[in-house]
Structure formats: structure tokens, C-alpha cells
Design an enzyme around this catalytic site. Structure first.
Site, PDB file in Angstrom:
ATOM      1  N   LYS A 179       0.791  -1.385  -0.320  1.00  0.00           N
ATOM      2  CA  LYS A 179       0.016   0.460  -0.225  1.00  0.00           C
ATOM      3  C   LYS A 179       0.772   1.554  -0.060  1.00  0.00           C
ATOM      4  O   LYS A 179       1.727   1.309   1.335  1.00  0.00           O
ATOM      5  CB  LYS A 179      -0.892  -0.096   1.040  1.00  0.00           C
ATOM      6  CG  LYS A 179      -1.517   1.391   1.251  1.00  0.00           C
ATOM      7  CD  LYS A 179      -2.571   1.361   2.248  1.00  0.00           C
ATOM      8  CE  LYS A 179      -1.580   2.883   2.645  1.00  0.00           C
ATOM      9  NZ  LYS A 179      -1.829   4.340   1.629  1.00  0.00           N
ATOM     10  N   GLU A 257      10.327   1.598  10.222  1.00  0.00           N
ATOM     11  CA  GLU A 257      11.006   2.357   9.521  1.00  0.00           C
ATOM     12  C   GLU A 257      10.471   4.023   9.651  1.00  0.00           C
ATOM     13  O   GLU A 257       9.592   4.005   9.276  1.00  0.00           O
ATOM     14  CB  GLU A 257      12.083   2.658   8.350  1.00  0.00           C
ATOM     15  CG  GLU A 257      12.556   1.329   7.866  1.00  0.00           C
ATOM     16  CD  GLU A 257      13.885   0.844   8.694  1.00  0.00           C
ATOM     17  OE1 GLU A 257      14.985   2.343   8.857  1.00  0.00           O
ATOM     18  OE2 GLU A 257      13.986  -0.166   8.972  1.00  0.00           O
TER      19      GLU A 257
END
Ligand code: NDP
Length: 498
Positions: A179, A257
Site C-alpha cells: 500500500k 522505519e
């Protein structure tokens, strides 16, 4: 070049489709706010269909247990396709993100290298044998795919970020649902078109790689979905926390991250011209919309006044413009909303006593008025108590703090909840190594800023994330470790008396 209107941008179970409820979203060009393309806006039902398809493709085992060479061939074919379409992809990335064409070309090349790196690394994976201490037993440790992986990416490095996840995930034998950000989905859609050919060629099951375009709710649906085994997320800290919470419900593996507030430490013994030059790139590349941007300049007292004057002079000369145009050094911010957020940070900094030395305003050229531009900004008189020093601004705003001694520089640099990246500049090799060792950061550059290679891990200490991308660890994120013990000639052992 105008990107094709693509309302069937969902790639689920091996074919392209529109959203089940027909919803669409317009993607705009940050340079002039013009409409670029229309993409499907995935609903929870679309996400569910994609996860079910990935689940079925994984569970049938044909991809997970395919010869590694076959999976590697898909990555290599995709890398070749990226290079064949390099210019097209670079232009599309520039139109979608506003970054310069030179940066977009670099992103395409980096994505290509990462695909090739994991294609090669995966084929060297053989696990290891372990000494059992018994002549009648053998033991081995092997690495297997985790299962269905949700890959959620941000808007600043769309092609590069999805490739950093997709390459190791597929190399390891997982199936995926990607996505991209709703703001910049176009190169991810194109990447999947190119990937599709490689998957078909390899005879991968439909559903091996799925793509849903859509907003935050689609990402949240993926993080929550019980059919997903792992979520690899790159994005902001607040969203990362919410992904972690959602994933906790079914104890999914999570790789995060997140952001950074990255120190760029310059000692007074450094060549001034070089350090100024790199300080500008560290802070203003892609208008500062870089997770590892050197947004905190820590300057040793000494020649700091001269340094700041030169920094401000050169920041004022940075040429803003259309990323596609020759001579443009910096593009716009990604959206009007994002620029407004950066401007709020700036106003707060000035209210807290920061002094404006460059920028701080929108450019006045007529041709830039429709875009989301902000002049590269340098703020002095900054200290760690200020929000602008503590919080990720994610725009072209550089704060300057002063220090006297090495210990003070290290303490200032580490005084943040983040720990992604940073640099130290000095001609004293011993000091460089000492400081590098003490910085609580996932990446430390000595006398440089920003370079990285696919072979070296990328990720953050502290609240900059969990896990690592790139390097061998980047493959491990997508693998389970299994111990297989085999007794060669089993016989009763009579632990319990008969
Ligand atoms: P966001 O956190 O807003 O979004 C990241 C992705 O998550 C997007 O695809 C977004 O969709 C999606 N998303 C939004 N809400 C949810 C949710 N509740 N659950 C799951 N997914 C969700 O980040 P940005 O796109 O604004 O990117 C900027 C951030 O990314 C910065 O903080 C930057 O530091 C970080 N980043 C970190 C990097 C690193 O390597 N550490 C590299 C690059 C960026 P949508 O956009 O459609 O809302």
C-alpha cells in the site's frame, strides 16, 4: 508526458481492478497543483480481498517453496524492466513528488540495485548445520518465509521505499500486499505493471504480489488484518505507533522505519567550504522531505559565524522550480497541507526565539505561486528545548546549535527520541571514530552525508524504528528461523521406565 488515468489501480489476485465501491482519488502534481491521474481508492473490502488472495497464494506453497533461482529471476526481470523504463519512471516520480529529475533517476537506479542485490543474496542462502554432539543425529537451521507481508510506504521516496520492501520479501518467498501513500502512488502502480510480467513468466500463483492504492484506512486495515503475518511500515512516528498497536492484536511481526531528527556535527577543524556544501545537501535535498535529512546542524564554536554566513548565503541561492526543468535544484513540498504544517513549525520556532538567517518565506516568482514551495530556511539561536529542534519538521528547515567540546556535541546529538542517522565532520580521525561510536544512530557518516549502499543495513535506534532494511538483515526481516533436528536411527530411550 501526462500519466495515464488509471482507475483500475488495484492489483489483486493477478488482475487489475477498480475499487469495489467505485471510489477514486485524484493525484496532483505538487509543482502546480494540477491533476495528474485518478487512482482507485481501496476500501476495507478491497484490502480483505487482497489479503485473502495473498494468503491463498502463500498457503498453496508454490511460491514459498519455489527454487530460489526462480524467485530471484523475477527480481532480476523487474530490475531489467526498471532500467528499460528508467526515464519514464523518473519523470513519473518527479511529477508525483516534485523532486528533481536527477533525484528521481537516482531513485530508479537505487531500486534497480536493490532488486539485483536481493536476487543475488537470496541464492546464497543455505541455512547452517549445527553440531548435535551425537553421531546419530543431524541438526540444521533454515530460514523460511514469514507468510503474508503488508508493505506500507510513505510519499517521499515512493519507488525506492516499496522496492526496499518488495525485493527481500519476494526473494524470501513471502506473498505481499503493498500500500503506497495516497499522495504519491503512481510509480508503485507502474512498478507492479512491470513486476507482473516477471511473476507471470515465473509461473507464480495469482496473489503472490498484490497492490492496493488508498488512504490511511487501507493501511490500518492491513495492520489489523488477521490474515497478515508481518507488517513492514515506513512512515511517521505517530502512524508507526498505531501500526504497532494494531499488529499487537494478532502478534504480527512488525518492522518499522520511522522518522529522524538527525544531527550533522561539524568540528571547527573541518574545511569550511566542504562542510557548508554538505550541510546544504544534508538539509535541503528533496526540500528536506527525507527521513535522514541533516536537519540539526551542531557547530563547534570558533568559525561558526563565518560558517553560518556562508550557509545562509548559499541557501538563499538555491534555485527552486519544476523538478522536470533543467537547472532546478529543489522542488516544492509535496502538498499544500504539508507546507502549512512546516510553516506552523517555523512560526513556532520564531516565537520560541529562533533567528531567521535565510528563507522562511514562500518564493516570490510568479511561476512558483501555484506550487507548494518554501524557501530553504536557516534558523540560528536554537537549543534542544525548542520544538523545532526536537520534532521532525520534514521540510526545508535547518536549525543551528553551537557547542564547545566533543562531549557536549555527543550529548546534544543524542538528546532526541529519534536515532536514525547523522554525521560527524572533523579532520581528527580519532575523534571521528570516538564520536561515531557514541552516537545512538542507525547510520553514522564520517565526513560525508547521505550515501548508502544496498549491502549495508538501514534503520533506526530508539523511536526511529525497529528492525532493518537493506543488507542481510533486510532479508532476515522477512524470514522465520526454523531448527530441524533429525535422529537417524531412533530407538526407545526409556527415560520413563517401562
Ligand atoms: P505517514 O505515517 O503519514 O504514512 C505512511 C504510510 O502509512 C502511508 O502509506 C499512509 O497512507 C499509511 N497510513 C496512514 N495511516 C495509517 C494507519 N493508521 N495504519 C497504517 N498505515 C497508515 O508518513 P508520510 O507518508 O507522511 O511520510 C513521512 C514520514 O515517513 C516521515 O516521518 C519520515 O521520516 C518517514 N520516513 C522514514 C524513512 C525511514 O527510512 N526511516 C524513510 C522515508 C520516510 P496515506 O499516505 O495514504 O495516508
Amino acid at each position: 508526458m501526462r500519466p495515464v488515468v488509471r482507475t483500475t489501480s488495484l492489483f489483486i489476485d493477478g488482475s487489475w481492478s477498480a475499487a469495489a465501491d467505485g471510489r477514486e482519488r485524484i493525484v496532483t502534481n505538487p509543482f502546480d497543483a494540477s491533476d495528474l491521474a485518478t487512482v482507485a481508492e481501496a476500501s476495507t473490502a478491497d484490502v480483505d480481498r487482497a489479503v485473502r488472495s495473498a494468503r491463498a497464494a502463500f498457503d498453496v506453497g508454490a511460491w514459498a517453496h519455489a527454487p530460489v533461482a526462480r524467485r530471484a529471476a523475477v527480481l532480476t526481470a523487474t530490475a531489467d524492466a526498471l532500467q528499460e523504463h528508467r526515464e519514464e519512471l523518473a519523470r513519473l516520480e518527479t511529477l508525483d513528488t516534485g523532486k528533481t529529475l536527477a533525484e528521481s533517476r537516482f531513485d530508479v537506479d537505487d531500486s534497480t540495485s536493490v532488486l539485483r542485490y536481493y536476487a543475488a543474496l537470496a541464492t546464497t542462502e543455505a541455512g547452517r548445520t549445527v553440531d548435535t554432539g551425537r553421531p546419530d543425529a543431524v541438526s540444521r537451521v533454515v530460514h523460511e518465509p514469514v507468510g503474508v507481508c503488508a508493505l506500507i510506504t510513505p510519499w517521499n521516496y515512493p519507488l525506492l521505499q516499496i522496492t526496499w520492501k518488495l525485493a527481500p520479501a519476494l526473494a524470501a518467498g513471502n506473498t505481499v500486499v503493498a500500500k503506497p501513500s495516497e499522495v504519491t502512488p503512481l510509480t508503485t502502480v507502474r512498478l507492479f505493471e512491470l513486476l507482473q510480467a516477471g511473476l507471470d513468466e515465473a509461473g507464480a500463483p495469482a496473489g503472490t504480489a498484490n497492490l492496493v492504492t488508498g488512504g490511511g484506512p487501507a493501511g490500518a486495515a492491513l495492520a489489523e488484518h488477521p490474515g497478515v503475518d508481518l507488517v513492514s511500515f515506513t512512515g511517521g512516528l505517530a502512524t508507526g505507533r498505531s501500526v504497532m498497536r494494531a499488529a499487537a492484536e494478532t502478534v504480527k511481526k512488525v518492522a518499522l522505519e520511522l522518522g529522524g531528527k538527525n544531527p550533522n556535527i561539524v568540528f571547527a577543524d573541518t574545511d569550511l567550504d566542504t562542510a557548508v556544501d554538505y550541510a546544504l545537501t544534508a538539509a535541503f535535498l528533496h526540500s528536506g522531505q527525507v527521513c535522514s535529512a541533516g536537519s540539526r546542524l551542531l557547530l563547534q564554536r570558533g568559525r561558526h559565524a563565518e560558517f553560518v554566513a556562508e550557509l545562509a548565503r548559499r541557501a538563499d541561492r538555491i534555485r527552486l522550480g519544476d523538478g522536470l526543468a533543467k537547472g532546478t535544484e529543489c522542488g516544492p513540498l509535496v502538498s499544500a497541507e504539508h507546507r502549512a504544517k512546516v510553516e506552523r513549525h517555523l512560526a513556532g520556532a520564531l516565537a520560541e526565539g529562533a533567528v531567521l538567517r535565510a528563507g522562511g518565506v514562500r518564493p516570490d516568482q510568479a511561476e512558483l505561486q501555484a506550487g507548494h514551495f518554501l524557501r530553504p530556511t536557516v534558523l540560528t539561536e536554537c537549543h534542544p528545548g525548542m520544538a523545532v529542534v526536537r520534532e521532525e519538521v520534514f521540510g526545508p528547515v535547518l536549525t543551528v546549535e553551537l557547542f564547545d567540546e566533543e562531549d557536549e556535541a555527543v550529548a546534544l546529538a543524542n538528546d532526541t527520541p529519534y536515532g536514525l542517522a547523522g554525521a560527524v565532520w572533523t579532520n581528527d580521525a580519532g575523534r571521528a571514530e570516538r564520536v561515531a561510536q557514541r552516537l545512538r544512530l542507525g547510520t553514522v557518516w564520517i565526513n560525508d552525508y547521505h550515501p548508502y549502499v544496498p549491502q549495508a543495513e538501514w534503520g533506526g535506534f530508539k523511536q526511529s524504528g525497529t528492525g532493518r532494511e537493506l543488507g542481510p538483515s533486510g532479508l532476515r526481516e522477512y524470514q522465520e528461523t526454523k531448527h530441524v533436528w533429525r535422529t537417524l536411527n531412533p530407538a526407545p530411550q526409556y527415560w520413563f521406565a517401562d
